[in-house]
Scaffold this motif. Structure first.
Motif: not given
Ligand code: CMP
Length: 133
Positions: A2-6, A72-81, A120-125
């Motif tokens: 998963e990717k998330t924005l931090l 702005l940081i894109i963080v990736e990993g299992e269950n990252a969000i 997930r939806e907001n992370a993508k947006k």
């Protein structure tokens, strides 16, 4: 995966917490995929906080996010969000647990050091709003 924005907000940058926050993310086992330090444009901030447009704190929020550089940081990993949200702690620092970023470093609900995607939806947006990927 998963990717998330931090986002490290202007208060986090001013207080020299960039290294501390990145270290926590990496030590947890998550990966920093993209990282950028910049000043946000009004357009970017308004789009990012569109859902809070009607809130009484909206104007202060926009001004605060534009008050200095952010990271702005894109963080990736299992269950990252979910994991990054837990690491950030509750929005209001007086409710966030010690051991979380907000619980350890903030006392103010507006200036609460970080933003994290909540789904997930907001992370993508949110990622698409700031990165050309
Ligand atoms: P964030 O997780 O980035 O999402 C929206 C932001 O609005 C939040 O962190 C805070 O910075 C801010 N915020 C949320 N609630 C309030 C509030 N009641 N008063 C002032 N700012 C707030």
């Amino acid at each position: 995966m998963e990717k998330t924005l931090l986002i490290i907000k202007p208060d986090g940058v001013k207080r020299k917490l960039i290294g501390e926050i990145i270290q926590r993310v990496e030590k947890k086992g998550l990966e920093i995929k993209e990282l950028q330090m910049k000043r946000l444009t009004l357009n970017e901030v308004e789009k990012h906080y569109e859902m809070h447009k009607e809130k009484d704190f909206y104007k202060d929020l926009i001004e605060f996010l534009m008050s200095g550089p952010i990271v702005l940081i894109i963080v990736e990993g299992e269950n990252a969000i979910e994991i990054i949200r837990k690491m950030a702690g509750k929005t209001d620092p007086k409710e966030s647990d010690f051991g979380t970023i907000r619980g350890d470093f903030s006392i103010n609900i507006l200036e609460n050091i970080v933003h994290t995607s909540d789904s997930r939806e907001n992370a993508k947006k949110e990622i698409l709003n700031f990165f050309n990927i």
